[in-house]
Design a protein around this motif. Structure first.
Motif, PDB file in Angstrom:
ATOM      1  N   THR A   1      65.849  89.630  31.433  1.00 31.15           N
ATOM      2  CA  THR A   1      65.335  88.337  30.977  1.00 31.15           C
ATOM      3  C   THR A   1      66.275  87.706  29.944  1.00 31.15           C
ATOM      4  OG1 THR A   1      63.296  87.199  30.358  1.00 31.15           O
ATOM      5  CG2 THR A   1      63.936  89.045  28.977  1.00 31.15           C
ATOM      6  N   ASP A   2      66.212  86.397  29.833  1.00 40.58           N
ATOM      7  CA  ASP A   2      67.050  85.673  28.876  1.00 40.58           C
ATOM      8  C   ASP A   2      66.280  85.179  27.660  1.00 40.58           C
ATOM      9  OD1 ASP A   2      69.600  85.497  30.505  1.00 40.58           O
ATOM     10  OD2 ASP A   2      68.169  84.599  31.904  1.00 40.58           O
ATOM     11  N   LEU A   3      64.954  85.182  27.760  1.00 36.45           N
ATOM     12  CA  LEU A   3      64.120  84.667  26.674  1.00 36.45           C
ATOM     13  C   LEU A   3      62.727  85.257  26.796  1.00 36.45           C
ATOM     14  CD1 LEU A   3      63.549  82.548  24.353  1.00 36.45           C
ATOM     15  CD2 LEU A   3      62.940  80.938  26.178  1.00 36.45           C
ATOM     16  N   ALA A   4      62.173  85.722  25.680  1.00 42.05           N
ATOM     17  CA  ALA A   4      60.796  86.208  25.648  1.00 42.05           C
ATOM     18  C   ALA A   4      59.979  85.292  24.749  1.00 42.05           C
ATOM     19  CB  ALA A   4      60.734  87.647  25.131  1.00 42.05           C
ATOM     20  N   ILE A   5      58.862  84.786  25.262  1.00 42.20           N
ATOM     21  CA  ILE A   5      57.990  83.892  24.496  1.00 42.20           C
ATOM     22  C   ILE A   5      56.646  84.575  24.269  1.00 42.20           C
ATOM     23  CG2 ILE A   5      56.710  81.707  24.558  1.00 42.20           C
ATOM     24  CD1 ILE A   5      59.034  80.524  26.168  1.00 42.20           C
ATOM     25  N   PHE A   6      56.189  84.563  23.025  1.00 41.28           N
ATOM     26  CA  PHE A   6      54.855  85.068  22.684  1.00 41.28           C
ATOM     27  C   PHE A   6      53.988  83.865  22.336  1.00 41.28           C
ATOM     28  CE2 PHE A   6      57.726  88.573  21.698  1.00 41.28           C
ATOM     29  CZ  PHE A   6      57.070  89.682  22.216  1.00 41.28           C
ATOM     30  N   VAL A   7      52.860  83.714  23.008  1.00 41.63           N
ATOM     31  CA  VAL A   7      52.044  82.509  22.787  1.00 41.63           C
ATOM     32  C   VAL A   7      51.200  82.604  21.516  1.00 41.63           C
ATOM     33  CG1 VAL A   7      51.918  82.067  25.267  1.00 41.63           C
ATOM     34  CG2 VAL A   7      50.040  83.280  24.145  1.00 41.63           C
ATOM     35  N   SER A   8      51.067  83.797  20.931  1.00 42.26           N
ATOM     36  CA  SER A   8      50.180  83.965  19.778  1.00 42.26           C
ATOM     37  C   SER A   8      50.485  85.276  19.068  1.00 42.26           C
ATOM     38  CB  SER A   8      48.715  83.987  20.243  1.00 42.26           C
ATOM     39  OG  SER A   8      48.487  85.158  21.023  1.00 42.26           O
ATOM     40  N   PRO A   9      49.989  85.438  17.826  1.00 44.45           N
ATOM     41  CA  PRO A   9      50.108  86.741  17.163  1.00 44.45           C
ATOM     42  C   PRO A   9      49.430  87.853  17.967  1.00 44.45           C
ATOM     43  CG  PRO A   9      49.461  85.047  15.585  1.00 44.45           C
ATOM     44  CD  PRO A   9      49.378  84.415  16.941  1.00 44.45           C
ATOM     45  N   ASN A  10      48.333  87.519  18.659  1.00 44.38           N
ATOM     46  CA  ASN A  10      47.650  88.530  19.472  1.00 44.38           C
ATOM     47  C   ASN A  10      48.571  89.076  20.559  1.00 44.38           C
ATOM     48  OD1 ASN A  10      45.106  88.317  18.175  1.00 44.38           O
ATOM     49  ND2 ASN A  10      44.703  86.432  19.288  1.00 44.38           N
ATOM     50  N   ALA A  11      49.350  88.188  21.180  1.00 41.78           N
ATOM     51  CA  ALA A  11      50.286  88.627  22.217  1.00 41.78           C
ATOM     52  C   ALA A  11      51.327  89.579  21.631  1.00 41.78           C
ATOM     53  CB  ALA A  11      50.964  87.422  22.855  1.00 41.78           C
ATOM     54  N   ILE A  12      51.805  89.267  20.430  1.00 39.39           N
ATOM     55  CA  ILE A  12      52.794  90.131  19.775  1.00 39.39           C
ATOM     56  C   ILE A  12      52.203  91.506  19.497  1.00 39.39           C
ATOM     57  CG2 ILE A  12      54.170  90.441  17.672  1.00 39.39           C
ATOM     58  CD1 ILE A  12      54.308  87.295  17.591  1.00 39.39           C
ATOM     59  N   GLU A  13      51.012  91.527  18.906  1.00 36.67           N
ATOM     60  CA  GLU A  13      50.387  92.806  18.552  1.00 36.67           C
ATOM     61  C   GLU A  13      50.137  93.659  19.786  1.00 36.67           C
ATOM     62  OE1 GLU A  13      50.347  93.795  15.548  1.00 36.67           O
ATOM     63  OE2 GLU A  13      50.900  91.847  14.742  1.00 36.67           O
ATOM     64  N   CYS A  14      49.656  93.032  20.857  1.00 39.40           N
ATOM     65  CA  CYS A  14      49.335  93.792  22.072  1.00 39.40           C
ATOM     66  C   CYS A  14      50.590  94.335  22.735  1.00 39.40           C
ATOM     67  CB  CYS A  14      48.539  92.926  23.045  1.00 39.40           C
ATOM     68  SG  CYS A  14      46.871  92.538  22.465  1.00 39.40           S
ATOM     69  N   VAL A  15      51.665  93.541  22.782  1.00 37.31           N
ATOM     70  CA  VAL A  15      52.906  94.011  23.389  1.00 37.31           C
ATOM     71  C   VAL A  15      53.502  95.155  22.562  1.00 37.31           C
ATOM     72  CG1 VAL A  15      55.314  93.399  23.885  1.00 37.31           C
ATOM     73  CG2 VAL A  15      53.465  91.885  24.595  1.00 37.31           C
ATOM     74  N   MET A  16      53.531  95.002  21.245  1.00 38.37           N
ATOM     75  CA  MET A  16      54.123  96.047  20.409  1.00 38.37           C
ATOM     76  C   MET A  16      53.310  97.335  20.468  1.00 38.37           C
ATOM     77  SD  MET A  16      56.807  94.550  19.613  1.00 38.37           S
ATOM     78  CE  MET A  16      57.484  95.932  18.693  1.00 38.37           C
ATOM     79  N   ARG A  17      51.998  97.196  20.633  1.00 39.97           N
ATOM     80  CA  ARG A  17      51.152  98.384  20.770  1.00 39.97           C
ATOM     81  C   ARG A  17      51.469  99.113  22.079  1.00 39.97           C
ATOM     82  NH1 ARG A  17      44.836  97.390  20.065  1.00 39.97           N
ATOM     83  NH2 ARG A  17      45.750  96.030  18.470  1.00 39.97           N
ATOM     84  N   LEU A  18      51.754  98.332  23.116  1.00 35.51           N
ATOM     85  CA  LEU A  18      52.112  98.927  24.403  1.00 35.51           C
ATOM     86  C   LEU A  18      53.486  99.600  24.355  1.00 35.51           C
ATOM     87  CD1 LEU A  18      50.932  96.109  26.819  1.00 35.51           C
ATOM     88  CD2 LEU A  18      50.207  98.489  26.974  1.00 35.51           C
ATOM     89  N   LEU A  19      54.433  98.948  23.682  1.00 33.34           N
ATOM     90  CA  LEU A  19      55.804  99.460  23.672  1.00 33.34           C
ATOM     91  C   LEU A  19      55.947 100.714  22.823  1.00 33.34           C
ATOM     92  CD1 LEU A  19      57.947  96.196  23.464  1.00 33.34           C
ATOM     93  CD2 LEU A  19      56.957  97.331  25.431  1.00 33.34           C
ATOM     94  N   GLU A  20      55.239 100.754  21.704  1.00 33.20           N
ATOM     95  CA  GLU A  20      55.231 101.914  20.799  1.00 33.20           C
ATOM     96  C   GLU A  20      56.633 102.292  20.314  1.00 33.20           C
ATOM     97  OE1 GLU A  20      53.157 104.890  23.093  1.00 33.20           O
ATOM     98  OE2 GLU A  20      51.275 104.407  22.083  1.00 33.20           O
ATOM     99  N   ARG A  21      57.529 101.304  20.220  1.00 26.70           N
ATOM    100  CA  ARG A  21      58.849 101.574  19.659  1.00 26.70           C
ATOM    101  C   ARG A  21      59.481 100.256  19.215  1.00 26.70           C
ATOM    102  NH1 ARG A  21      61.574 103.433  25.323  1.00 26.70           N
ATOM    103  NH2 ARG A  21      59.397 103.825  25.817  1.00 26.70           N
ATOM    104  N   ASP A  22      60.644 100.376  18.609  1.00 28.19           N
ATOM    105  CA  ASP A  22      61.361  99.208  18.116  1.00 28.19           C
ATOM    106  C   ASP A  22      61.666  98.241  19.265  1.00 28.19           C
ATOM    107  OD1 ASP A  22      63.210  98.113  15.804  1.00 28.19           O
ATOM    108  OD2 ASP A  22      64.390  98.080  17.641  1.00 28.19           O
ATOM    109  N   TRP A  23      61.512  96.927  18.986  1.00 27.78           N
ATOM    110  CA  TRP A  23      61.697  95.897  20.027  1.00 27.78           C
ATOM    111  C   TRP A  23      63.091  95.955  20.646  1.00 27.78           C
ATOM    112  CZ3 TRP A  23      59.573  92.535  23.229  1.00 27.78           C
ATOM    113  CH2 TRP A  23      60.295  91.427  23.676  1.00 27.78           C
ATOM    114  N   GLN A  24      64.128  95.997  19.822  1.00 31.69           N
ATOM    115  CA  GLN A  24      65.487  96.003  20.371  1.00 31.69           C
ATOM    116  C   GLN A  24      65.790  97.301  21.112  1.00 31.69           C
ATOM    117  OE1 GLN A  24      68.546  94.931  17.557  1.00 31.69           O
ATOM    118  NE2 GLN A  24      67.896  92.791  17.463  1.00 31.69           N
TER     119      GLN A  24
END
Length: 274
Positions: free
Chosen positions: A66-89
């Motif tokens: 992907t070339d760009l990731a868009i989060f529509v809300s803080p809820n989207a950020i929290e849910c994605v980071m909870r799923l990933l369980e690691r550093d974003w990069q």
């Protein structure tokens, strides 16, 4: 003489934070020395992360090209980071620009270290908080001068919700993958949180509304449960789309303010002095 009531309708975690800030601001301002308003939490929607075993794998695969990731809300950020369980990069394995629509989302990114790294993730956000919405983010994205026909975009969102940005990017030629990471569950009509609403004077109430979907659910709940209706109540809305929804369900007085907690608090204090 009945007391003024301010109703905070956000999900409970976000609502609790806003209530603390609002309480402190009221106490420091002195606008309500004679009679402190009652502040009530009515979490009209609860955010529930998707319980999908394949979702993390889907996100991981999508991020590889992907070339760009868009989060529509803080809820989207929290849910994605909870799923990933690691550093974003570490998870994305490359530096992917991130787009958000407002200050709360930018703060949520910072809380997860996104944009704060040694080689910082570029964070794209509307510069003017009066444009903290999909349209404002699209203006910022257009300023990049990208050839969208060669770009892939992931949008992390809730189930349902507004698809304007996804549609706009698709029309511009981008390949868009909209991934739902959470659902919104309406507050049960038997929940004790409704008790305070049944007992208050609607003519002395200010409803803080930050979600169009929550407003639509409120309209349904009030129609079924509250004979006094909303025609004597006031609504304070963080976006003109939310204000439109509030007018449709019958609020007698509808105010629109800039997005963000500071603007909501400032407008709430102004309402208390009317």
């Amino acid at each position: 003489m009945s007391t003024n009531t301010i109703i905070v309708t956000r999900p409970s975690g976000q609502g609790r934070q806003l209530i603390e800030m609002l309480t402190n601001a009221i106490e420091q301002s002195g606008v309500a020395k004679r009679s402190l308003p009652e502040i009530v939490s009515l979490p009209l929607l609860t955010i529930v992360p998707k319980a999908d075993d394949h979702l993390a794998d889907h996100i991981a695969t999508a991020l590889t090209d992907t070339d760009l990731a868009i989060f529509v809300s803080p809820n989207a950020i929290e849910c994605v980071m909870r799923l990933l369980e690691r550093d974003w990069q570490e998870f994305s394995k490359k530096i992917i620009p991130v787009g958000v629509m407002g200050g709360s989302s930018k703060l949520a990114l910072q809380n997860h270290g996104i944009g704060e790294e040694k080689n910082p993730t570029p964070v794209i956000i509307p510069q003017n908080n009066e444009q903290w919405d999909s349209e404002g983010l699209w203006q910022e994205l257009q300023a990049l001068g990208w050839d969208w026909s060669k770009k892939k975009v992931i949008i992390f969102k809730g189930e349902g919700g507004r698809d304007w940005l996804a549609d706009t990017l698709t029309k511009a030629g981008a390949t868009v993958d909209a991934i739902s990471t959470y659902t919104r569950v309406p507050l049960d009509l038997d929940n004790p949180a409704w008790h305070a609403i049944h007992e208050m004077d609607f003519s002395k109430s200010l409803w803080l509304l930050t979600s169009s979907e929550a407003v639509r659910y409120l309209g349904q709940a009030v129609k079924d449960q509250f004979p006094q209706g909303l025609q004597n109540a006031s609504a304070l809305c963080s976006h003109h789309n939310i204000a439109d929804a509030a007018e449709k369900i019958g609020f007698g007085e509808v105010f629109t303010t800039d997005p963000g907690d500071e603007a909501l608090i400032k407008a709430s204090l102004a309402w208390l002095t009317i």
